[in-house]
Design a protein around this motif. Sequence first.
Motif, PDB file in Angstrom:
ATOM      1  N   LYS A 107       0.829  -1.213   0.000  1.00 44.29           N
ATOM      2  CA  LYS A 107       0.000   0.000   0.000  1.00 44.29           C
ATOM      3  C   LYS A 107       0.857   1.254   0.000  1.00 44.29           C
ATOM      4  N   SER A 108       1.950   1.230   0.764  1.00 43.70           N
ATOM      5  CA  SER A 108       2.809   2.416   0.792  1.00 43.70           C
ATOM      6  C   SER A 108       3.394   2.640  -0.591  1.00 43.70           C
ATOM      7  N   SER A 109       3.777   1.542  -1.235  1.00 45.38           N
ATOM      8  CA  SER A 109       4.388   1.701  -2.545  1.00 45.38           C
ATOM      9  C   SER A 109       3.374   2.217  -3.569  1.00 45.38           C
ATOM     10  N   ILE A 110       2.136   1.726  -3.514  1.00 44.81           N
ATOM     11  CA  ILE A 110       1.104   2.219  -4.441  1.00 44.81           C
ATOM     12  C   ILE A 110       0.897   3.718  -4.246  1.00 44.81           C
ATOM     13  N   ARG A 111       0.974   4.144  -2.987  1.00 41.05           N
ATOM     14  CA  ARG A 111       0.730   5.555  -2.692  1.00 41.05           C
ATOM     15  C   ARG A 111       1.988   6.406  -2.818  1.00 41.05           C
ATOM     16  N   GLY A 112       3.110   5.752  -3.084  1.00 42.46           N
ATOM     17  CA  GLY A 112       4.355   6.501  -3.207  1.00 42.46           C
ATOM     18  C   GLY A 112       4.810   7.086  -1.879  1.00 42.46           C
ATOM     19  N   VAL A 113       4.522   6.400  -0.785  1.00 42.74           N
ATOM     20  CA  VAL A 113       4.928   6.906   0.539  1.00 42.74           C
ATOM     21  C   VAL A 113       6.177   6.163   0.993  1.00 42.74           C
ATOM     22  N   VAL A 114       7.096   6.902   1.567  1.00 45.77           N
ATOM     23  CA  VAL A 114       8.263   6.224   2.126  1.00 45.77           C
ATOM     24  C   VAL A 114       8.013   5.996   3.617  1.00 45.77           C
ATOM     25  N   MET A 115       7.850   4.736   3.967  1.00 46.09           N
ATOM     26  CA  MET A 115       7.582   4.371   5.370  1.00 46.09           C
ATOM     27  C   MET A 115       8.762   3.566   5.875  1.00 46.09           C
ATOM     28  N   PRO A 116       9.464   4.050   6.857  1.00 41.95           N
ATOM     29  CA  PRO A 116      10.556   3.239   7.401  1.00 41.95           C
ATOM     30  C   PRO A 116      10.045   1.892   7.919  1.00 41.95           C
ATOM     31  N   ASP A 117      10.928   0.892   7.876  1.00 43.05           N
ATOM     32  CA  ASP A 117      10.520  -0.462   8.287  1.00 43.05           C
ATOM     33  C   ASP A 117       9.977  -0.507   9.708  1.00 43.05           C
ATOM     34  N   ASP A 118      10.623   0.250  10.624  1.00 45.67           N
ATOM     35  CA  ASP A 118      10.167   0.155  12.017  1.00 45.67           C
ATOM     36  C   ASP A 118       8.747   0.731  12.164  1.00 45.67           C
ATOM     37  N   VAL A 119       8.407   1.705  11.320  1.00 45.66           N
ATOM     38  CA  VAL A 119       7.054   2.263  11.380  1.00 45.66           C
ATOM     39  C   VAL A 119       6.057   1.209  10.883  1.00 45.66           C
ATOM     40  N   MET A 120       6.463   0.517   9.800  1.00 46.09           N
ATOM     41  CA  MET A 120       5.540  -0.504   9.299  1.00 46.09           C
ATOM     42  C   MET A 120       5.343  -1.639  10.309  1.00 46.09           C
ATOM     43  N   SER A 121       6.424  -2.052  10.970  1.00 47.68           N
ATOM     44  CA  SER A 121       6.234  -3.120  11.965  1.00 47.68           C
ATOM     45  C   SER A 121       5.328  -2.647  13.084  1.00 47.68           C
ATOM     46  N   LEU A 122       5.495  -1.384  13.475  1.00 44.39           N
ATOM     47  CA  LEU A 122       4.640  -0.867  14.549  1.00 44.39           C
ATOM     48  C   LEU A 122       3.162  -0.928  14.133  1.00 44.39           C
ATOM     49  N   ILE A 123       2.877  -0.472  12.921  1.00 41.66           N
ATOM     50  CA  ILE A 123       1.473  -0.470  12.474  1.00 41.66           C
ATOM     51  C   ILE A 123       0.951  -1.903  12.382  1.00 41.66           C
ATOM     52  N   ALA A 124       1.762  -2.787  11.803  1.00 40.49           N
ATOM     53  CA  ALA A 124       1.308  -4.174  11.613  1.00 40.49           C
ATOM     54  C   ALA A 124       1.093  -4.870  12.948  1.00 40.49           C
ATOM     55  N   THR A 125       1.815  -4.442  13.974  1.00 40.68           N
ATOM     56  CA  THR A 125       1.632  -5.042  15.297  1.00 40.68           C
ATOM     57  C   THR A 125       0.367  -4.498  15.954  1.00 40.68           C
ATOM     58  N   ARG A 126       0.179  -3.198  15.837  1.00 39.20           N
ATOM     59  CA  ARG A 126      -0.916  -2.560  16.565  1.00 39.20           C
ATOM     60  C   ARG A 126      -2.280  -2.792  15.913  1.00 39.20           C
ATOM     61  N   ILE A 127      -2.316  -2.881  14.580  1.00 44.71           N
ATOM     62  CA  ILE A 127      -3.619  -3.009  13.926  1.00 44.71           C
ATOM     63  C   ILE A 127      -3.710  -4.398  13.342  1.00 44.71           C
ATOM     64  N   ASP A 128      -4.587  -5.212  13.891  1.00 42.03           N
ATOM     65  CA  ASP A 128      -4.492  -6.614  13.512  1.00 42.03           C
ATOM     66  C   ASP A 128      -5.772  -7.193  12.935  1.00 42.03           C
ATOM     67  N   SER A 129      -6.773  -6.366  12.671  1.00 35.58           N
ATOM     68  CA  SER A 129      -7.967  -7.017  12.146  1.00 35.58           C
ATOM     69  C   SER A 129      -8.312  -6.555  10.745  1.00 35.58           C
ATOM     70  N   ASN A 130      -8.749  -5.312  10.627  1.00 32.23           N
ATOM     71  CA  ASN A 130      -9.309  -4.842   9.368  1.00 32.23           C
ATOM     72  C   ASN A 130      -8.226  -4.161   8.518  1.00 32.23           C
ATOM     73  N   ILE A 131      -8.080  -4.637   7.269  1.00 29.72           N
ATOM     74  CA  ILE A 131      -7.014  -4.086   6.424  1.00 29.72           C
ATOM     75  C   ILE A 131      -7.318  -2.637   6.044  1.00 29.72           C
ATOM     76  N   ARG A 132      -8.609  -2.328   5.969  1.00 33.28           N
ATOM     77  CA  ARG A 132      -8.957  -0.947   5.641  1.00 33.28           C
ATOM     78  C   ARG A 132      -8.368   0.000   6.684  1.00 33.28           C
ATOM     79  N   GLU A 133      -8.349  -0.469   7.944  1.00 32.24           N
ATOM     80  CA  GLU A 133      -7.765   0.356   9.007  1.00 32.24           C
ATOM     81  C   GLU A 133      -6.270   0.527   8.819  1.00 32.24           C
ATOM     82  N   LEU A 134      -5.622  -0.541   8.304  1.00 33.87           N
ATOM     83  CA  LEU A 134      -4.175  -0.434   8.064  1.00 33.87           C
ATOM     84  C   LEU A 134      -3.915   0.685   7.072  1.00 33.87           C
TER      85      LEU A 134
END
Length: 463
Positions: free
Chosen positions: A300-327
């Motif tokens: 999703k970050s790549s489709i949107r052209g956003v640069v998200m550091p890996d640690d930020v992505m791990s944080l989001i993937a850990t905290r939001i665990d149900s609905n992908i729309r929320e991710l």
Amino acid sequence: MSGSDEAIWSAILAHLRQHHVGICRRWFDEIEVINIAGGLMRLCVREPIRRRYLERECADAFSEAGQEVTGMLMRVTFVGDEDEPADAPQPAPDASQSLPKPRTSPTPAPRPLPNPAAEQLALNPDYTFENFVVGPENRLAVAAARAVADNPGESYNPLFLHARVGLGKTHLLQAICCQLLLQRPDAVIHFTSCEEFITQYMDSIAEGQMTGFRHRFRDIDLLIIDDIHFLAQRERSQEEFFHTFNHLYQARKQIVLSCDAPPDQIPALEERLVSRFKWGMVAEIEKPGYETRLAILQKKSSIRGVVMPDDVMSLIATRIDSNIRELEGTIVRIQMQASVEKRPIDLTLARRVLGETASLPRSRVAIGVIIETVAAHFDVRPSDLQSKRRHKSVSQPRQICMFLARKLTNHSLEEIGGYFGGRDHTTVMHAVRTTAARMEQDPDLAVQVKGLESSLVSNRPQA
Ligand code: ADP
Ligand code: MG
């Protein structure tokens, strides 16, 4: 196009990326400015699905950005190949996304005949197979969807995909459309929500236009109905759908359905439909695990052209665990915050944004508190919500309670039903769906329910 037109377009793009992050995609880089004249900016977007996305979702933002940048009133129009001046540069082929065009050099082949059915499909250019991350939770569903797109009517008919909300059903259904149109641009596809099927059916009866209705739903190669669970308790629509189904099936035309439950758990669905839904392939998309969530965030970050550091992505993937729309919503919120604060995305910023919005562990909110909070908000008595009364003034708040209880507690559907006058699990499921559907249609209600949810979550007792 002139150099100054290009400079203006670059400035407009930068403005959009700063102020309208939600709509921006990386492929906006491929948009070319044809010219800007007389308050009209003509942009060339060859791929029809992208062009229609821009027309539908982005035209106002583009015009506004044009006005901001030039200080003049500006309208924007998105132009495809066919309208281009003869000396325009040839497109760079993008086999992954663009609809095939029989254009070859040196002699241009005749233009493809427009496919009116394809023109009407409001497809999201993000929703392709390429952009769908495959993991163990959805492997079977994706394989079946691909097989159906490659051999409609032959491999699995019907294809019945089921999953809870926000796990990729609509995305996969649209990917089937895109893929089929790539291979057969003339394929006649009818893609619709179940609610639209019901509405069109009711309208056609009222207007005596059943022939037109049946033509739309039957003289086609592929029928896709999203969220078929809305047929629950709709007897006449079920009857009509039964005949639509039989007609297409006998003609070996492909049927694809999505649902929030397996066929035999759709409340009050006629047995003959339940059995037909199981004739082909029933595939579930399960909740994605951490690895898949991380891969989806990267995609999703790549489709949107956003640069998200890996640690930020791990944080989001850990905290939001149900609905992908929320991710995805979280990516956009972080992006917006970074753009407002004019700073790069990092862990501190992400923590702050997530702190406000992350899904908190379930089961900390007591169902009694939900009932009291909702009752106070809608000015009804808690005991009314727990009674059998059916009046709308209490039935709607009651449905919202059930929706929130499902979301914020670990109680099963049966248990939740128990708190509301001993209702059974299908009633609770119906309440959850109805509330979710109403929230999609009614932004005011969505704000109220989300407000209730945040106050319940923030007032919950600390662990
Ligand atoms: P549903 O129809 O099941 O409620 P959607 O198809 O609308 O869910 O998906 C919600 C969001 O999640 C969409 O933006 C979709 O692209 C994304 N999504 C879900 N699963 C995946 C996946 N496996 N890979 C990429 N994106 C996904
Ligand atoms: Mg959907």
